[in-house]
Write a protein that holds these residues in place. Structure first.
Motif, PDB file in Angstrom:
ATOM      1  N   LEU A 122      -4.412   5.131  -7.424  1.00  0.00           N
ATOM      2  CA  LEU A 122      -3.719   4.272  -6.469  1.00  0.00           C
ATOM      3  C   LEU A 122      -3.348   2.938  -7.109  1.00  0.00           C
ATOM      4  O   LEU A 122      -2.228   2.439  -6.922  1.00  0.00           O
ATOM      5  CB  LEU A 122      -4.604   4.042  -5.238  1.00  0.00           C
ATOM      6  CG  LEU A 122      -4.014   3.212  -4.099  1.00  0.00           C
ATOM      7  CD1 LEU A 122      -2.759   3.869  -3.550  1.00  0.00           C
ATOM      8  CD2 LEU A 122      -5.042   3.048  -2.976  1.00  0.00           C
ATOM      9  N   ALA A 136      -0.471   3.505  -9.338  1.00  0.00           N
ATOM     10  CA  ALA A 136       0.754   3.746  -8.582  1.00  0.00           C
ATOM     11  C   ALA A 136       1.332   2.441  -8.035  1.00  0.00           C
ATOM     12  O   ALA A 136       2.547   2.239  -8.036  1.00  0.00           O
ATOM     13  CB  ALA A 136       0.474   4.726  -7.443  1.00  0.00           C
ATOM     14  N   ALA A 194       5.283   2.628  -7.044  1.00  0.00           N
ATOM     15  CA  ALA A 194       5.462   3.930  -6.414  1.00  0.00           C
ATOM     16  C   ALA A 194       5.940   3.778  -4.973  1.00  0.00           C
ATOM     17  O   ALA A 194       5.798   2.712  -4.356  1.00  0.00           O
ATOM     18  CB  ALA A 194       4.146   4.712  -6.450  1.00  0.00           C
ATOM     19  N   SER A 195       6.487   4.857  -4.427  1.00  0.00           N
ATOM     20  CA  SER A 195       7.018   4.820  -3.065  1.00  0.00           C
ATOM     21  C   SER A 195       5.886   4.735  -2.033  1.00  0.00           C
ATOM     22  O   SER A 195       4.726   5.021  -2.334  1.00  0.00           O
ATOM     23  CB  SER A 195       7.841   6.089  -2.798  1.00  0.00           C
ATOM     24  OG  SER A 195       7.005   7.238  -2.849  1.00  0.00           O
ATOM     25  N   GLU A 203       5.458   6.677   0.485  1.00  0.00           N
ATOM     26  CA  GLU A 203       4.939   8.022   0.736  1.00  0.00           C
ATOM     27  C   GLU A 203       3.863   8.399  -0.285  1.00  0.00           C
ATOM     28  O   GLU A 203       2.814   8.942   0.068  1.00  0.00           O
ATOM     29  CB  GLU A 203       6.082   9.027   0.687  1.00  0.00           C
ATOM     30  CG  GLU A 203       5.636  10.464   0.974  1.00  0.00           C
ATOM     31  CD  GLU A 203       6.783  11.450   0.912  1.00  0.00           C
ATOM     32  OE1 GLU A 203       6.523  12.651   1.095  1.00  0.00           O
ATOM     33  OE2 GLU A 203       7.928  11.007   0.679  1.00  0.00           O
ATOM     34  N   THR A 204       4.122   8.066  -1.542  1.00  0.00           N
ATOM     35  CA  THR A 204       3.139   8.369  -2.586  1.00  0.00           C
ATOM     36  C   THR A 204       1.861   7.572  -2.377  1.00  0.00           C
ATOM     37  O   THR A 204       0.743   8.100  -2.506  1.00  0.00           O
ATOM     38  CB  THR A 204       3.725   8.048  -3.973  1.00  0.00           C
ATOM     39  OG1 THR A 204       4.885   8.856  -4.198  1.00  0.00           O
ATOM     40  CG2 THR A 204       2.703   8.331  -5.070  1.00  0.00           C
ATOM     41  N   LEU A 205       2.005   6.290  -2.040  1.00  0.00           N
ATOM     42  CA  LEU A 205       0.833   5.450  -1.798  1.00  0.00           C
ATOM     43  C   LEU A 205       0.022   5.959  -0.609  1.00  0.00           C
ATOM     44  O   LEU A 205      -1.205   5.948  -0.630  1.00  0.00           O
ATOM     45  CB  LEU A 205       1.274   3.998  -1.565  1.00  0.00           C
ATOM     46  CG  LEU A 205       1.953   3.292  -2.740  1.00  0.00           C
ATOM     47  CD1 LEU A 205       2.374   1.885  -2.336  1.00  0.00           C
ATOM     48  CD2 LEU A 205       1.022   3.236  -3.944  1.00  0.00           C
ATOM     49  N   THR A 206       0.716   6.409   0.436  1.00  0.00           N
ATOM     50  CA  THR A 206       0.022   6.936   1.612  1.00  0.00           C
ATOM     51  C   THR A 206      -0.784   8.179   1.257  1.00  0.00           C
ATOM     52  O   THR A 206      -1.928   8.344   1.678  1.00  0.00           O
ATOM     53  CB  THR A 206       1.030   7.272   2.717  1.00  0.00           C
ATOM     54  OG1 THR A 206       1.756   6.090   3.077  1.00  0.00           O
ATOM     55  CG2 THR A 206       0.319   7.824   3.949  1.00  0.00           C
ATOM     56  N   GLN A 207      -0.198   9.069   0.469  1.00  0.00           N
ATOM     57  CA  GLN A 207      -0.888  10.283   0.052  1.00  0.00           C
ATOM     58  C   GLN A 207      -2.109   9.955  -0.796  1.00  0.00           C
ATOM     59  O   GLN A 207      -3.166  10.581  -0.661  1.00  0.00           O
ATOM     60  CB  GLN A 207       0.067  11.189  -0.714  1.00  0.00           C
ATOM     61  CG  GLN A 207       1.174  11.773   0.144  1.00  0.00           C
ATOM     62  CD  GLN A 207       2.156  12.604  -0.657  1.00  0.00           C
ATOM     63  OE1 GLN A 207       2.151  12.570  -1.890  1.00  0.00           O
ATOM     64  NE2 GLN A 207       3.007  13.353   0.029  1.00  0.00           N
ATOM     65  N   LEU A 208      -1.973   8.967  -1.676  1.00  0.00           N
ATOM     66  CA  LEU A 208      -3.096   8.575  -2.525  1.00  0.00           C
ATOM     67  C   LEU A 208      -4.215   7.917  -1.708  1.00  0.00           C
ATOM     68  O   LEU A 208      -5.397   8.107  -2.000  1.00  0.00           O
ATOM     69  CB  LEU A 208      -2.613   7.630  -3.632  1.00  0.00           C
ATOM     70  CG  LEU A 208      -1.777   8.275  -4.737  1.00  0.00           C
ATOM     71  CD1 LEU A 208      -1.232   7.227  -5.692  1.00  0.00           C
ATOM     72  CD2 LEU A 208      -2.617   9.295  -5.502  1.00  0.00           C
TER      73      LEU A 208
END
Length: 268
Positions: A29, A32, A37-38, A40-45
């Motif tokens: 994280l 990222a 990072a986007s 969406e990517t941060l939310t997933q992480l």
């Protein structure tokens, strides 16, 4: 020269073959965020990090419980009951909630564990007590038991609730920690009297109280029917008869309601 070149490349190859350290979700994280990072990517992480932390907390809880059970002291019965009635002498020992916590509390604390309770006592419902064992990292597990009010003796309504809550707290704690039930005999009224009159245990009395409620009977009328002073005074050898009688009445009431609903439906 070929050999020299080959030797010069060997350290590089060995370095490349070394396993890389596994990155934690938090490290991923941080990287990222630094790389822009986007969302969406941060939310997933972030979701991955929460799952990783929950898994680590569960592992820590399991390790702590294993350590506690390995160092659990023997539960000593420090309370004594000794009195005589027309039915004979009552003489037994048991461990109350305070004595249990005094013995196991330091062991739980040493391994990052704590105990708390959640209680529910809604009108016309059994009393519910949930024992919650929590670890300092956040993982917790629960154990729930329910029983009716302990209306034995001369207890008022508040005392009847308090008696049941205390009883359930003790037994949910023992169940949650896996303490052997054989170590407890406060309900073993089969050995309380000196004659052949053996009374039901508190657990059996709780079962009968719940059936009395489902059968829509008043406790006084029930006791009068069985010629006893309180639910706890039911002889052990009559327990099955009492339960069967109450269940028959519950089944009868259920059938009557079903027939009434059927008639109401056909009339409509």
């Amino acid at each position: 020269m070929a050999n020299a070149v080959e030797i010069m490349h060997t350290p590089t190859q060995m370095t490349a073959e070394r396993p890389r350290a596994v990155m934690t979700p938090m490290e991923m994280l941080d990287r990222a965020v630094s790389s822009g990072a986007s969302v969406e990517t941060l939310t997933q992480l972030m979701t991955l990090q929460e799952r990783w932390e929950a898994n680590q907390a569960r592992k820590a809880f399991d390790e702590a419980m294993a350590a506690v059970k390995a160092n659990m002291p023997k539960i000593v019965k420090t309370r004594k009951v000794d009195f005589t009635t027309q039915k004979g002498r009552t003489n037994y020992q048991y461990e109350d909630l305070a004595s249990i916590m005094n013995q196991i509390g330091p062991v739980l604390s040493a391994h990052g564990l704590s105990v708390r309770y959640r209680t529910s006592a809604e009108p016309n419902h059994p009393i519910s007590v949930t024992c919650i064992i929590s670890h300092r990292l956040g993982h917790s597990e629960e154990n729930t038991l329910m029983a009716g009010k302990d209306d034995s003796g001369n207890k008022n309504s508040i005392q009847a609730i308090g008696s049941t809550v205390t009883y359930l707290q003790r037994y949910t704690l023992k169940a949650a920690l896996g303490l052997a039930a054989a170590a407890d005999d406060d309900g073993a009224k089969a050995d309380e009297t000196t004659d052949d009159t053996k009374l039901i245990t508190e657990a059996q009395a709780s079962v009968i109280r719940e059936l009395i409620e489902k059968a829509e009977l008043e406790t006084d009328k029930f006791c009068e029917r069985w010629e006893i002073g309180a639910v706890n005074d039911i002889p052990m050898n009559k327990f099955n008869d009492v339960v069967q009688s109450l269940r028959q009445r519950v089944a009868y009431l259920t059938n009557q309601r079903a027939q009434a609903q059927a008639r109401a439906g056909s009339a409509a």
